[in-house]
Design an enzyme around this catalytic site. Structure first.
Site, PDB file in Angstrom:
ATOM      1  N   HIS A  72       0.673  -1.369   0.006  1.00  0.00           N
ATOM      2  CA  HIS A  72       0.042  -0.046   0.104  1.00  0.00           C
ATOM      3  C   HIS A  72       0.912   1.404   0.041  1.00  0.00           C
ATOM      4  O   HIS A  72       0.295   2.395  -0.292  1.00  0.00           O
ATOM      5  CB  HIS A  72      -1.065   0.043   0.997  1.00  0.00           C
ATOM      6  N   ASP A  91       0.153  -7.646   1.316  1.00  0.00           N
ATOM      7  CA  ASP A  91       0.474  -6.147   1.520  1.00  0.00           C
ATOM      8  C   ASP A  91       2.008  -6.114   1.653  1.00  0.00           C
ATOM      9  O   ASP A  91       2.541  -5.299   2.406  1.00  0.00           O
ATOM     10  CB  ASP A  91      -0.149  -5.721   3.095  1.00  0.00           C
ATOM     11  N   GLY A 120       3.498   6.336   8.067  1.00  0.00           N
ATOM     12  CA  GLY A 120       4.928   6.563   7.741  1.00  0.00           C
ATOM     13  C   GLY A 120       5.708   5.301   8.173  1.00  0.00           C
ATOM     14  O   GLY A 120       6.789   5.082   7.400  1.00  0.00           O
ATOM     15  N   ASN A 121       5.481   4.710   9.044  1.00  0.00           N
ATOM     16  CA  ASN A 121       6.186   3.432   9.451  1.00  0.00           C
ATOM     17  C   ASN A 121       6.022   2.377   8.605  1.00  0.00           C
ATOM     18  O   ASN A 121       6.559   0.830   8.495  1.00  0.00           O
ATOM     19  CB  ASN A 121       5.854   3.025  10.835  1.00  0.00           C
ATOM     20  N   SER A 122       4.793   2.460   7.839  1.00  0.00           N
ATOM     21  CA  SER A 122       4.582   1.583   6.874  1.00  0.00           C
ATOM     22  C   SER A 122       5.580   0.851   5.908  1.00  0.00           C
ATOM     23  O   SER A 122       6.443   1.618   5.258  1.00  0.00           O
ATOM     24  CB  SER A 122       3.273   1.731   5.922  1.00  0.00           C
TER      25      SER A 122
END
Length: 519
Positions: free
Chosen positions: A143, A173, A247-249
């Site tokens: 994502h 994901d 933002g840690n994704s």
């Protein structure tokens, strides 16, 4: 509310968003050619740890995580992406809030300009990732890079490099991107030593566009399912309480030896999207094989039978008089799909697959997904109380977008028409034979058989609407009102609810109907 952590949108080409959307808007990152990061290159070897104590803290832990952060941080990157945002096709009327007029085809709303030949403006988003090879392969979340038109990777030494997508897997994901260069510092997935609840973890990433940020916590739980509906069939998440935010994704979760034990993917957040200490990471045992196949093939190909499977609940077990809850209940079979061609039917219970016991619906889904298209899947099933064996030839699983589009199309169907007060009352339901007139009135497909609900359910049968069709009751196919009545009476004598498989315009639903004491 469970939230993704990426995509704080920035203002580009006519769209106005918050200035703090990404760190790229306020930090001057110098460009550079590919090469070693801050003098570091090659595989970043984790500490060995004490023999026989896979997750025991080394000397000094958890007094400080500084050494381990310094060791692994060069492999973690910030990912900035640009995506195309569709241009609104309506124009707000000044002085009339809530009112708008359509924009004629080929024209642009006043005050907005788009790039030549493209419909819409550009939005910026940010995420995280990490090198897993010296030649520039980077792991992140699907994502983060899905629909990206431009991808820029910002390294720990503040250089930026353009990246391309190697492969994506929406079902887990996960995604792999690549930058050109060599001698990049990289880290490795850890599969052999499994984390336990209570083990220390360190999350490193790019929260709110701030760049290399480390947070520490513990493994709060393992094997979390149903966290994200798009990945729940294939991922048992690690739950961690190390603070992770937007933002840690795609960033890594390390153990205290610097081994990657997970890929940050989702959080439960407060209304503003901030961390509340409940984050979820894709375990290394799932991420590693997916990443390796993406690097080889650029995509993931999974087996497919074309059936909706459900969990056998305690209520279903009692109602169907099953010895245990093992197996997967077939809620519906797609017409013309591999399962239908192989003889699988709505209401079957799959007990074994290729000779191995099926634990539950998730187990069946994953094992079918591991099959190659064209493989023969031998299934032992329970049908109408009797065991039998069928063979289903696996197909190729459609993309998640295609599957989701089909589900949305089914759920978008309208409500059932007004009730007609005819039929017989059984178990709190008004039902009637499925006549051609009823089939036409409720738009019931030709392949659906059973008895039709003709009035809203009452009492414990509330939720049943006119036009629903009861196709199975207990362990038998319902062909008449008498069939349904017989199963209801048998369930009442047994002191439990009656299991029903119900066709609705949105698809089949398994229901255990608690029975009133008297008709």
């Amino acid at each position: 509310m469970m939230k993704r952590k990426e995509f704080m949108l920035g203002a580009v080409a006519g769209l106005t968003f918050a200035a703090a959307a990404t760190a790229g808007g306020v930090i001057d990152w110098p460009s550079a050619q590919a090469g070693p990061v801050a003098g570091v290159s090659g595989r970043l070897a984790p500490s060995a740890g004490a023999a026989g104590l896979a997750f025991a803290p080394p000397q000094g832990a958890p007094l400080s995580f500084a050494d381990i952060f310094q060791q692994v941080a060069p492999a973690v990157v910030q990912i900035d992406v640009a995506t195309r945002v569709p241009r609104p096709r309506t124009l707000e009327l000044p002085g009339f809030p809530g009112f708008s007029i359509p924009v004629p085809e080929g024209q642009t709303p006043e005050g907005e300009e788009g790039e030549e030949g493209e419909d819409g403006a550009t939005a910026l988003g940010a995420g995280s990732g990490f090198f897993i090879s010296a030649d520039g392969y980077i792991v992140t979340n699907n994502h983060v890079v899905e629909n990206a038109t431009e991808i820029t990777v910002r390294l720990a030494d503040e250089r930026e490099l353009e990246a391309r997508v190697v492969g994506r897997d929406p079902a887990t994901d996960l995604a792999v991107i690549k930058v050109e260069g060599s001698d990049f510092p990289f880290v490795s997935f850890e599969e052999s030593a499994q984390p336990r609840v209570g083990d220390w973890v360190i999350a490193v990433g790019n929260p709110f566009g701030l760049g290399g940020t480390a947070t520490a916590g513990i493994v709060s739980a393992t094997s979390r399912q149903n966290i994200d509906p798009t990945t729940s069939s294939y991922v048992d998440f690690l739950q961690i309480d190390a603070a992770i935010n937007r933002g840690n994704s795609g960033g890594p979760t390390f153990d205290i030896y610097g081994r990657v034990i997970g890929v940050n993917s989702a959080i439960y957040g407060n209304p503003l999207g901030g961390s509340v200490g409940i984050g979820f990471a894709i375990p290394a045992t799932i991420a590693k094989p997916v990443v390796e196949e993406l690097m080889r093939e650029g995509r993931i190909e999974r087996g497919y039978i074309g059936a909706t499977v459900g969990l056998i609940t305690p209520e279903m077990q009692r109602s169907l008089q099953l010895p245990n809850r093992k197996g997967a209940y077939i809620v519906s079979v797609n017409p013309g799909g591999p399962a239908a061609s192989g003889g699988l039917r709505d209401g079957d219970i799959v007990l074994t697959l290729n000779g191995q016991e099926v634990q539950n619906n998730t187990d069946l889904t994953r094992r079918v997904g591991q099959a190659n298209p064209g493989d023969t899947l031998r299934m032992e099933i329970l049908r109408d109380g009797r065991r039998q064996t069928i063979n289903v030839r696996s197909g190729t699983r459609p993309s998640e977008a295609e599957l989701n589009a089909g589900a949305e199309a089914g759920s978008a169907q309208g409500q059932a028409p007004a009730p007609e007060a005819t039929g017989s009352e059984v178990g709190g339901l008004m039902v009637a034979p499925l006549s051609p007139a009823a089939r036409s009135r409720y738009d019931i497909p030709a392949g659906v058989e059973g008895v039709v609900v003709t009035a809203p359910g009452r009492g414990k049968a509330r939720g049943f609407l006119p036009g629903y069709v009861i196709t199975r009751a207990g362990n038998r196919t319902v062909r008449s009102v008498a069939d349904l009545q017989a199963e209801v009476e048998a369930a009442r004598r047994g002191g439990h609810g009656v299991f029903l498989l119900v066709w609705t315009p949105q698809g089949n639903r398994p229901v255990v109907l608690e029975l009133p004491k008297s008709e």
